[in-house]
Write an enzyme that holds these catalytic residues in place. Structure first.
Site, PDB file in Angstrom:
ATOM      1  N   ASP A   1      15.896  58.925  51.755  1.00  0.00           N
ATOM      2  CA  ASP A   1      14.636  58.953  52.487  1.00  0.00           C
ATOM      3  C   ASP A   1      14.742  59.791  53.748  1.00  0.00           C
ATOM      4  OD1 ASP A   1      13.406  57.314  50.630  1.00  0.00           O
ATOM      5  OD2 ASP A   1      13.851  55.461  51.723  1.00  0.00           O
TER       6      ASP A   1
ATOM      7  N   TYR B   1      26.698  52.994  49.856  1.00  0.00           N
ATOM      8  CA  TYR B   1      25.996  53.229  51.115  1.00  0.00           C
ATOM      9  C   TYR B   1      26.628  52.395  52.219  1.00  0.00           C
ATOM     10  CZ  TYR B   1      21.929  55.559  48.936  1.00  0.00           C
ATOM     11  OH  TYR B   1      21.099  56.423  48.284  1.00  0.00           O
TER      12      TYR B   1
END
Length: 248
Positions: free
Chosen positions: A51, A109
């Site tokens: 994003d 992540y």
């Protein structure tokens, strides 16, 4: 012939990885510069989306070219042309059917939090001053591994065919002056990690008991989960592929 590019980027200036109609993306900048070097239009396919504002310590993408390339020279030229917030780590030839997105076995992540103002971390970690219970957050994080359907953490308007993901790791660690959330799965939904972290933070602030995590996941309702945390604390850190994908 198909080639993989391994790269990293600092995401502040970009509207995410994927090309956008009216916003600059990492993919757009990389394609423009690769096309200049190759002297022909080049399209690249990334391992996934990040994003707007999210960083990547390791990202992969593939492209096709009908000539044998000097990978070291191409890497040098691209790094010379790309802005300072995008760096090429490696370029290598792969099997013709290799796919940067679909062949990935797992992705990892990290989410970084600082709890005191730090002039050097303002673009790299989220400043959260409130006290949080790390033990409760880790208890709630461990619950994630018992489930596969994570619709409750997915952005509502999405075109995925399934909300199933297999989470292998989910834990918080204290690292120097930071709290770092580590999560690894075979795939992730859009906004999933930021929504998970936001939910864990609310549990760590004693807004909900640890057991609430079961109810949130089983609800399959994004409205039941916590708010998404800011993008600038999130990093894509590692992508794993089968060993035989790279040609010697």
């Amino acid at each position: 012939m198909r080639y993989f590019i391994e790269l990293s980027y600092f995401g502040k200036a970009y509207h995410g990885w994927q090309n956008q109609p009216n916003s600059i993306s990492v993919q757009e900048v990389l394609e423009e510069n690769l096309s200049k070097v190759l002297r022909k239009s080049a399209e690249i396919v990334g391992a996934g989306r990040t994003d707007a504002g999210v960083h990547a310590k390791q990202m992969f993408a593939h492209f096709d070219h009908n000539e044998v390339l000097d990978e070291a020279l191409l890497k040098y030229k691209l790094n010379s042309m790309l802005p300072k917030d995008i760096a090429i780590a490696d370029i290598f030839k792969v099997r013709e059917d290799a796919h940067a997105r679909f062949d990935a076995i797992s992705r990892s992540y990290e989410y970084h939090i600082v709890q005191e103002k730090d002039a050097f971390e303002q673009d790299f970690a989220w400043l959260l001053r409130q006290k949080i219970d790390l033990k409760k957050m880790n208890e709630a994080a461990s619950i994630l591994k018992a489930y596969t359907n994570f619709k409750c953490f997915s952005r509502s308007r999405t075109d995925v065919k399934t909300y199933n993901c297999r989470i292998e790791q989910a834990e918080w660690k204290k690292e120097d002056n930071k709290l770092v959330f580590h999560i690894t799965a075979d795939r992730f939904l859009r906004n999933m990690v930021r929504a998970i972290v936001g939910t864990l933070i609310e549990i760590g602030q004693n807004k909900y008991p640890v057991s609430q995590m079961h109810k949130i996941i089983e609800s399959e309702d994004r409205g039941e989960a916590g708010a998404s945390v800011p993008a600038h604390g999130l990093y894509l850190t590692r992508i794993i592929y089968p060993e035989n994908i790279r040609l010697k």
